[in-house]
Motif scaffolding. Structure first.
Motif, PDB file in Angstrom:
ATOM      1  N   LEU A   1       0.833  -1.206   0.000  1.00  0.00           N
ATOM      2  CA  LEU A   1       0.000   0.000   0.000  1.00  0.00           C
ATOM      3  C   LEU A   1       0.862   1.248   0.000  1.00  0.00           C
ATOM      4  O   LEU A   1       0.658   2.162  -0.801  1.00  0.00           O
ATOM      5  N   VAL A   2       1.852   1.291   0.885  1.00  0.00           N
ATOM      6  CA  VAL A   2       2.743   2.450   0.969  1.00  0.00           C
ATOM      7  C   VAL A   2       3.501   2.626  -0.338  1.00  0.00           C
ATOM      8  O   VAL A   2       3.652   3.740  -0.845  1.00  0.00           O
ATOM      9  N   GLN A   3       3.985   1.523  -0.901  1.00  0.00           N
ATOM     10  CA  GLN A   3       4.734   1.598  -2.153  1.00  0.00           C
ATOM     11  C   GLN A   3       3.879   2.130  -3.292  1.00  0.00           C
ATOM     12  O   GLN A   3       4.304   2.989  -4.060  1.00  0.00           O
ATOM     13  N   GLN A   4       2.662   1.597  -3.407  1.00  0.00           N
ATOM     14  CA  GLN A   4       1.795   2.008  -4.512  1.00  0.00           C
ATOM     15  C   GLN A   4       1.363   3.461  -4.388  1.00  0.00           C
ATOM     16  O   GLN A   4       1.337   4.196  -5.381  1.00  0.00           O
ATOM     17  N   LEU A   5       1.015   3.884  -3.171  1.00  0.00           N
ATOM     18  CA  LEU A   5       0.578   5.260  -2.983  1.00  0.00           C
ATOM     19  C   LEU A   5       1.702   6.261  -3.230  1.00  0.00           C
ATOM     20  O   LEU A   5       1.444   7.405  -3.605  1.00  0.00           O
ATOM     21  N   SER A   6       2.935   5.853  -3.035  1.00  0.00           N
ATOM     22  CA  SER A   6       4.056   6.780  -3.227  1.00  0.00           C
ATOM     23  C   SER A   6       4.641   6.695  -4.637  1.00  0.00           C
ATOM     24  O   SER A   6       5.626   7.365  -4.935  1.00  0.00           O
ATOM     25  N   SER A   7       4.030   5.895  -5.494  1.00  0.00           N
ATOM     26  CA  SER A   7       4.555   5.726  -6.851  1.00  0.00           C
ATOM     27  C   SER A   7       3.928   6.707  -7.826  1.00  0.00           C
ATOM     28  O   SER A   7       2.899   7.324  -7.544  1.00  0.00           O
ATOM     29  N   ARG A   8       4.529   6.823  -8.994  1.00  0.00           N
ATOM     30  CA  ARG A   8       3.995   7.691 -10.039  1.00  0.00           C
ATOM     31  C   ARG A   8       2.741   7.089 -10.669  1.00  0.00           C
ATOM     32  O   ARG A   8       1.918   7.816 -11.218  1.00  0.00           O
ATOM     33  N   ARG A   9       2.604   5.785 -10.587  1.00  0.00           N
ATOM     34  CA  ARG A   9       1.428   5.115 -11.126  1.00  0.00           C
ATOM     35  C   ARG A   9       0.227   5.312 -10.216  1.00  0.00           C
ATOM     36  O   ARG A   9      -0.914   5.414 -10.679  1.00  0.00           O
ATOM     37  N   GLY A  10       0.481   5.353  -8.913  1.00  0.00           N
ATOM     38  CA  GLY A  10      -0.608   5.497  -7.966  1.00  0.00           C
ATOM     39  C   GLY A  10      -1.361   4.197  -7.757  1.00  0.00           C
ATOM     40  O   GLY A  10      -0.942   3.133  -8.200  1.00  0.00           O
ATOM     41  N   LEU A  11      -2.486   4.301  -7.100  1.00  0.00           N
ATOM     42  CA  LEU A  11      -3.280   3.131  -6.741  1.00  0.00           C
ATOM     43  C   LEU A  11      -4.742   3.368  -7.085  1.00  0.00           C
ATOM     44  O   LEU A  11      -5.312   4.399  -6.725  1.00  0.00           O
ATOM     45  N   GLU A  12      -5.356   2.406  -7.764  1.00  0.00           N
ATOM     46  CA  GLU A  12      -6.776   2.501  -8.062  1.00  0.00           C
ATOM     47  C   GLU A  12      -7.561   2.128  -6.811  1.00  0.00           C
ATOM     48  O   GLU A  12      -7.370   1.056  -6.253  1.00  0.00           O
ATOM     49  N   ILE A  13      -8.412   3.021  -6.352  1.00  0.00           N
ATOM     50  CA  ILE A  13      -9.161   2.766  -5.125  1.00  0.00           C
ATOM     51  C   ILE A  13     -10.642   3.051  -5.345  1.00  0.00           C
ATOM     52  O   ILE A  13     -11.025   3.755  -6.272  1.00  0.00           O
ATOM     53  N   ASP A  14     -11.450   2.484  -4.469  1.00  0.00           N
ATOM     54  CA  ASP A  14     -12.898   2.676  -4.520  1.00  0.00           C
ATOM     55  C   ASP A  14     -13.239   4.034  -3.908  1.00  0.00           C
ATOM     56  O   ASP A  14     -12.765   4.370  -2.820  1.00  0.00           O
ATOM     57  N   ILE A  15     -14.053   4.794  -4.590  1.00  0.00           N
ATOM     58  CA  ILE A  15     -14.440   6.117  -4.110  1.00  0.00           C
ATOM     59  C   ILE A  15     -15.041   6.064  -2.720  1.00  0.00           C
ATOM     60  O   ILE A  15     -14.869   6.977  -1.909  1.00  0.00           O
ATOM     61  N   GLU A  16     -15.721   4.974  -2.404  1.00  0.00           N
ATOM     62  CA  GLU A  16     -16.366   4.853  -1.094  1.00  0.00           C
ATOM     63  C   GLU A  16     -15.353   4.732   0.033  1.00  0.00           C
ATOM     64  O   GLU A  16     -15.688   4.923   1.200  1.00  0.00           O
ATOM     65  N   GLU A  17     -14.104   4.392  -0.300  1.00  0.00           N
ATOM     66  CA  GLU A  17     -13.064   4.218   0.722  1.00  0.00           C
ATOM     67  C   GLU A  17     -12.326   5.518   1.014  1.00  0.00           C
ATOM     68  O   GLU A  17     -11.490   5.566   1.914  1.00  0.00           O
ATOM     69  N   ILE A  18     -12.595   6.553   0.244  1.00  0.00           N
ATOM     70  CA  ILE A  18     -11.927   7.837   0.460  1.00  0.00           C
ATOM     71  C   ILE A  18     -12.668   8.646   1.514  1.00  0.00           C
ATOM     72  O   ILE A  18     -13.884   8.784   1.461  1.00  0.00           O
ATOM     73  N   GLU A  19     -11.926   9.147   2.486  1.00  0.00           N
ATOM     74  CA  GLU A  19     -12.498  10.011   3.513  1.00  0.00           C
ATOM     75  C   GLU A  19     -12.097  11.461   3.214  1.00  0.00           C
ATOM     76  O   GLU A  19     -11.119  11.714   2.513  1.00  0.00           O
ATOM     77  N   ILE A  20     -12.853  12.381   3.765  1.00  0.00           N
ATOM     78  CA  ILE A  20     -12.509  13.801   3.659  1.00  0.00           C
ATOM     79  C   ILE A  20     -12.198  14.306   5.058  1.00  0.00           C
ATOM     80  O   ILE A  20     -13.022  14.215   5.960  1.00  0.00           O
ATOM     81  N   LYS A  21     -10.974  14.796   5.246  1.00  0.00           N
ATOM     82  CA  LYS A  21     -10.564  15.334   6.548  1.00  0.00           C
ATOM     83  C   LYS A  21     -10.080  16.751   6.346  1.00  0.00           C
ATOM     84  O   LYS A  21      -9.122  16.983   5.614  1.00  0.00           O
ATOM     85  N   ASP A  22     -10.765  17.703   6.972  1.00  0.00           N
ATOM     86  CA  ASP A  22     -10.427  19.122   6.823  1.00  0.00           C
ATOM     87  C   ASP A  22     -10.375  19.522   5.352  1.00  0.00           C
ATOM     88  O   ASP A  22      -9.536  20.331   4.932  1.00  0.00           O
ATOM     89  N   GLY A  23     -11.274  18.945   4.550  1.00  0.00           N
ATOM     90  CA  GLY A  23     -11.360  19.274   3.143  1.00  0.00           C
ATOM     91  C   GLY A  23     -10.379  18.543   2.247  1.00  0.00           C
ATOM     92  O   GLY A  23     -10.356  18.754   1.038  1.00  0.00           O
ATOM     93  N   LEU A  24      -9.542  17.662   2.822  1.00  0.00           N
ATOM     94  CA  LEU A  24      -8.514  16.961   2.064  1.00  0.00           C
ATOM     95  C   LEU A  24      -8.835  15.469   1.957  1.00  0.00           C
ATOM     96  O   LEU A  24      -9.546  14.913   2.789  1.00  0.00           O
ATOM     97  N   PHE A  25      -8.278  14.814   0.942  1.00  0.00           N
ATOM     98  CA  PHE A  25      -8.518  13.390   0.733  1.00  0.00           C
ATOM     99  C   PHE A  25      -7.684  12.551   1.689  1.00  0.00           C
ATOM    100  O   PHE A  25      -6.490  12.804   1.886  1.00  0.00           O
TER     101      PHE A  25
END
Length: 282
Positions: A37-61
């Motif tokens: 997870l850490v590797q994929q999120l820090s890569s240039r390719r990124g990670l495909e994730i489900d929109i329902e799993e994204i939280e909003i904290k102080d207006g940020l993802f």
């Protein structure tokens, strides 16, 4: 696993015969998959994730405790112009601006990838107009102006052009770091084994603590191979001073989850003899 254990044990015996210092190898903790997870999120390719799993904290993802941004890798027919610098390409997003709200309403939100890479370079794909084939490439993309306006980042509403031109993802993540101060921090738990400079760190910390076991008090400046450095939290990449404790081989083997660690009988007898002798001097 049994074969690996036998090989490690054989190597350990060779190290002992050569007078080298031994380190604990936790078979359960060390032989495991790297945190993808850490590797994929820090890569240039990124990670495909489900929109329902994204939280909003102080207006940020926020995704599983990680501050992220979103981008669309699919550039379709605009791929060639984007990689050649003829157009800016898809913008990446810092917050749920009007663009994302429209994408969500149209059911197209799942086209986005998540990343927290701060280079500003992303892996995209699309159709090469020359060869008419699907290709991918790494290219610098630009921040969404709607996001900057919604966050009013660096007083964007009063100085739009300059803020947009000078925008830095690294600075952006640093600016909002305190918003995520209560989230788990990466202390090396995503990596296996010891840090590359572990031998230097180990020697220095044992010298600083005067070659004495911090559990039983035995002095081992003449038997340095019997004095180890233990990581309190089990993360062998976390070499913060408060996480390191100097222990003799016997005390080290008695630490939680160290049942695999073997100390030779002759070394146990030597440690106990030294301990008794030094106690008699007190």
């Amino acid at each position: 696993m049994q074969e690996i254990s036998e090989i490690l044990h054989a190597l350990r015996e060779i190290a002992i015969s050569m007078g080298g210092e031994l380190y604990s190898i936790d078979m359960e903790a060390d032989i495991k998959p790297i945190n993808t997870l850490v590797q994929q999120l820090s890569s240039r390719r990124g990670l495909e994730i489900d929109i329902e799993e994204i939280e909003i904290k102080d207006g940020l993802f926020l995704y599983q405790g990680h501050h992220i941004l979103l981008f669309i890798p699919d550039h379709g027919q605009r791929f060639t112009d984007t990689i050649n610098g003829n157009q800016e390409g898809n913008k990446y997003h810092l917050t749920e601006c009007t663009t994302l709200e429209n994408m969500r309403a149209n059911g197209r939100f799942n086209r986005y990838q998540a990343t927290n890479n701060t280079e500003g370079i992303f892996q995209i794909y699309g159709i090469d107009l020359v060869t008419q084939t699907h290709k991918d490439a790494e290219v610098r993309l630009h921040v969404c102006k709607h996001c900057l306006r919604k966050l009013d980042y660096q007083n964007y509403s009063s100085n739009r052009d300059e803020v947009y031109k000078k925008f830095s993802l690294e600075e952006f993540f640093i600016t909002y770091a305190t918003n995520f101060a209560d989230l788990p921090k990466d202390i090396g738990q995503s990596k296996n084994g010891y840090a590359d400079n572990w031998q230097v760190v180990s020697n220095k910390i044992r010298e600083e603590r005067r070659w004495r076991c911090e559990k039983c008090g035995v002095l081992l400046d003449q038997y340095k191979n019997l004095l180890h450095v233990h990581h309190r939290n089990g993360v062998k990449q976390d070499n913060n001073r408060e996480n390191l404790v100097v222990l003799c081989a016997e005390c080290h083997s008695n630490q939680p989850k160290h049942g695999h660690m073997r100390v030779k009988d002759k070394d146990l007898l030597l440690l106990r003899r030294i301990r008794a002798m030094q106690k008699s001097w007190e």
